[in-house]
Motif scaffolding. Structure first.
Motif, PDB file in Angstrom:
ATOM      1  N   PRO A 234      14.629  -8.542  -6.671  1.00  0.00           N
ATOM      2  CA  PRO A 234      15.517  -8.101  -5.590  1.00  0.00           C
ATOM      3  C   PRO A 234      15.077  -8.666  -4.249  1.00  0.00           C
ATOM      4  O   PRO A 234      13.913  -9.028  -4.053  1.00  0.00           O
ATOM      5  CB  PRO A 234      15.379  -6.575  -5.624  1.00  0.00           C
ATOM      6  N   ASP A 235      16.021  -8.735  -3.349  1.00  0.00           N
ATOM      7  CA  ASP A 235      15.710  -9.204  -1.999  1.00  0.00           C
ATOM      8  C   ASP A 235      15.060  -8.076  -1.189  1.00  0.00           C
ATOM      9  O   ASP A 235      15.315  -6.892  -1.420  1.00  0.00           O
ATOM     10  CB  ASP A 235      16.991  -9.651  -1.284  1.00  0.00           C
ATOM     11  N   GLY A 236      14.240  -8.465  -0.233  1.00  0.00           N
ATOM     12  CA  GLY A 236      13.662  -7.489   0.679  1.00  0.00           C
ATOM     13  C   GLY A 236      12.380  -6.868   0.161  1.00  0.00           C
ATOM     14  O   GLY A 236      12.084  -6.898  -1.028  1.00  0.00           O
ATOM     15  N   PRO A 237      11.602  -6.282   1.067  1.00  0.00           N
ATOM     16  CA  PRO A 237      10.333  -5.641   0.679  1.00  0.00           C
ATOM     17  C   PRO A 237      10.593  -4.364  -0.109  1.00  0.00           C
ATOM     18  O   PRO A 237      11.652  -3.736   0.043  1.00  0.00           O
ATOM     19  CB  PRO A 237       9.669  -5.339   2.028  1.00  0.00           C
ATOM     20  N   PRO A 238       9.652  -3.963  -0.961  1.00  0.00           N
ATOM     21  CA  PRO A 238       9.839  -2.729  -1.724  1.00  0.00           C
ATOM     22  C   PRO A 238       9.806  -1.509  -0.812  1.00  0.00           C
ATOM     23  O   PRO A 238       9.100  -1.503   0.202  1.00  0.00           O
ATOM     24  CB  PRO A 238       8.654  -2.728  -2.688  1.00  0.00           C
ATOM     25  N   PRO A 239      10.569  -0.475  -1.151  1.00  0.00           N
ATOM     26  CA  PRO A 239      10.536   0.749  -0.345  1.00  0.00           C
ATOM     27  C   PRO A 239       9.240   1.516  -0.577  1.00  0.00           C
ATOM     28  O   PRO A 239       8.486   1.229  -1.517  1.00  0.00           O
ATOM     29  CB  PRO A 239      11.744   1.529  -0.851  1.00  0.00           C
ATOM     30  N   ALA A 240       8.987   2.492   0.253  1.00  0.00           N
ATOM     31  CA  ALA A 240       7.802   3.334   0.077  1.00  0.00           C
ATOM     32  C   ALA A 240       7.945   4.138  -1.210  1.00  0.00           C
ATOM     33  O   ALA A 240       9.035   4.633  -1.534  1.00  0.00           O
ATOM     34  CB  ALA A 240       7.647   4.272   1.275  1.00  0.00           C
ATOM     35  N   PRO A 241       6.860   4.290  -1.998  1.00  0.00           N
ATOM     36  CA  PRO A 241       6.939   5.045  -3.246  1.00  0.00           C
ATOM     37  C   PRO A 241       7.339   6.503  -3.022  1.00  0.00           C
ATOM     38  O   PRO A 241       6.860   7.153  -2.089  1.00  0.00           O
ATOM     39  CB  PRO A 241       5.520   4.946  -3.808  1.00  0.00           C
ATOM     40  N   ARG A 242       8.232   6.986  -3.888  1.00  0.00           N
ATOM     41  CA  ARG A 242       8.621   8.399  -3.874  1.00  0.00           C
ATOM     42  C   ARG A 242       8.043   9.155  -5.058  1.00  0.00           C
ATOM     43  O   ARG A 242       7.856  10.357  -5.009  1.00  0.00           O
ATOM     44  CB  ARG A 242      10.156   8.523  -3.904  1.00  0.00           C
ATOM     45  N   ASP A 243       7.803   8.415  -6.158  1.00  0.00           N
ATOM     46  CA  ASP A 243       7.310   9.043  -7.383  1.00  0.00           C
ATOM     47  C   ASP A 243       6.145   8.223  -7.922  1.00  0.00           C
ATOM     48  O   ASP A 243       6.209   6.986  -7.967  1.00  0.00           O
ATOM     49  CB  ASP A 243       8.419   9.116  -8.433  1.00  0.00           C
ATOM     50  N   ALA A 244       5.098   8.910  -8.349  1.00  0.00           N
ATOM     51  CA  ALA A 244       3.933   8.198  -8.860  1.00  0.00           C
ATOM     52  C   ALA A 244       4.212   7.585 -10.224  1.00  0.00           C
ATOM     53  O   ALA A 244       3.874   6.428 -10.481  1.00  0.00           O
ATOM     54  CB  ALA A 244       2.734   9.139  -8.944  1.00  0.00           C
ATOM     55  N   PHE A 245       4.853   8.342 -11.126  1.00  0.00           N
ATOM     56  CA  PHE A 245       5.014   7.918 -12.506  1.00  0.00           C
ATOM     57  C   PHE A 245       6.492   7.962 -12.874  1.00  0.00           C
ATOM     58  O   PHE A 245       7.117   9.029 -12.809  1.00  0.00           O
ATOM     59  CB  PHE A 245       4.221   8.825 -13.444  1.00  0.00           C
TER      60      PHE A 245
END
Length: 428
Positions: A234-245
């Motif tokens: 995907p384009d763009g930087p990854p979003p901040a994590p919301r879920d660990a697993f």
């Protein structure tokens, strides 16, 4: 620009569309897609900004406009429930279209050990049906549940062992017709077109599998078989994590190591849970047989709050929600699904590499795909993998993300080189 027609006859496998459109686009091709009108296909085609060509009117398509055809799932009549696939995406279809082609084998065992040697119309205990005799000396009545059935030749007799019974057949016309006990009769059907080596001999057609191990498994029947693990980024930087697993896709007790998930949930901290992205198309998740079973199993163990579900998401939203996970859980090993993951690629592998999300994965699977730098666990001890992942500090997490990116770069380069070599050969 050269043009390609991507054909998918199955009511699934739409997840391959973005990867193949991207890979072929990098090779200079425009891509049209012919597929069923299931929600998954329609959503994915729309996400790519394309218009669906109706698979139910495949023969109305002017094939002469295309330089290449890619068959998204290659099958033969020995597969289970072939009536679901119209038209059947087999070698006859490719030959009838007449264009240079790449055909994708998802299940290599079906083209080696489980490929029909002979096929008959006949009568079994439930009525009339199609009997396929496979290369590994098992047999299967089309449309019935698969069981441990064996066939053999003993002199001039054909012997079927079914449900502990020995059924002996004899023939007076060199195997065109076989007669057995209680009036059972088998009549030979027209030979199935399953010879991959003959199919590729002209140099205009190629066979591609989705792992190195799968290609090695198919090469005794098709020496030129190549392998690609297609994925898109995907384009763009990854979003901040919301879920660990997170776990991606449908819950399936036959194909996934759900038992390891149940054991691992018992080891989660009070504020932790596993987030299942997708899981089922049922509006009421509990109505799905597999999801309902998981919910009951969790409740019986006092762990009902340890697994959360997103419910069904269109494919684009599904991918974006996955990007918010810190670790992906494939839930596969060498034992589930009859050991098929020894030669098949778990769907989590291209998702992990494409989205840049490390996995917590069985060590045998990780080693097989050169991903043993990820968080690995032995056997079904997923709980130890969660514990190890939880203990990673920021530097270790950053290092794993970087190695995941590097592995994706290597595989992407392999994919490009492989498809370029195939195209030079079949379009020459």
């Amino acid at each position: 620009m050269p043009s390609c027609l991507l054909i998918e006859c199955c009511p699934y496998h739409w997840e391959i569309f973005p990867a193949w459109v991207s890979l072929l686009g990098e090779s200079g091709f425009t891509v049209d897609i012919a597929c069923p009108d299931t929600p998954g296909h329609l959503e994915t085609v729309a996400m790519l900004g394309k218009q669906r060509l109706p698979i139910e009117r495949l023969w109305d398509i002017p094939f002469h406009r295309y330089d290449l055809v890619v068959l998204g799932t290659l099958m033969h009549e020995g597969y289970n429930d072939v009536d679901k696939f119209q038209p059947l995406p087999g070698l006859d279809l490719i030959n009838r279209i007449g264009c240079p082609s790449i055909s994708i084998v998802h299940e290599p065992l079906q083209w080696n050990l489980r490929c029909p040697e002979e096929t008959y119309d006949g009568r079994h205990s439930k009525g009339w049906g199609t009997l396929n005799l496979f290369r590994d000396h098992t047999f299967y009545w089309q449309g019935r549940r698969r069981r441990r059935r064996q066939w053999s030749r003993e002199g001039n007799h054909l012997v079927l062992w079914e449900d502990g019974r020995r059924l002996t057949f004899f023939s007076t016309d060199r195997g065109t017709t076989w007669r057995g006990p209680n009036g059972m009769t088998l009549r030979r059907r027209t030979a199935l077109r399953t010879d991959l080596k003959r199919h590729t001999r002209s140099g205009r057609h190629a066979i591609v599998t989705l792992s190195r191990q799968a290609a090695e498994h198919v090469r005794p029947r098709c020496p030129d078989a190549a392998w690609i693990v297609p994925f898109s980024r995907p384009d763009g930087p990854p979003p901040a994590p919301r879920d660990a697993f997170v776990f991606a896709g449908s819950i399936d007790y036959d194909r996934k190591a759900i038992g390891s998930l149940l054991s691992a949930c018992a080891a989660l901290a009070a504020d932790e849970s596993v987030f299942i992205v997708g899981g089922s198309r049922y509006a009421n998740l509990a109505d799905d047989p597999n999801v309902g079973r998981l919910m009951r199993d969790l409740a019986d163990c006092g762990l009902a709050d340890k697994v959360r579900f997103s419910g069904y998401l269109p494919y684009g939203e599904f991918l974006e929600r996955l990007r918010q996970g810190r670790f992906l859980l494939p839930l596969v090993d060498d034992r589930v699904f009859g050991g098929d993951y020894k030669v098949r690629t778990p769907a989590a592998v291209p998702l992990s590499l494409g989205l840049g999300i490390p996995m917590i994965v069985n060590e045998a699977i990780a080693r097989r795909f050169g991903l043993d730098f990820m968080v690995c666990y032995q056997g079904d001890d997923l709980a130890s993998g969660l514990t190890e992942a939880r203990a990673l500090d920021d530097a270790a997490q950053a290092s794993m993300l970087e190695r995941t990116r590097q592995a994706a770069d290597r595989l992407q380069a392999h994919n490009r080189d492989t498809i370029a070599g195939i195209l030079r050969r079949i379009l020459a």
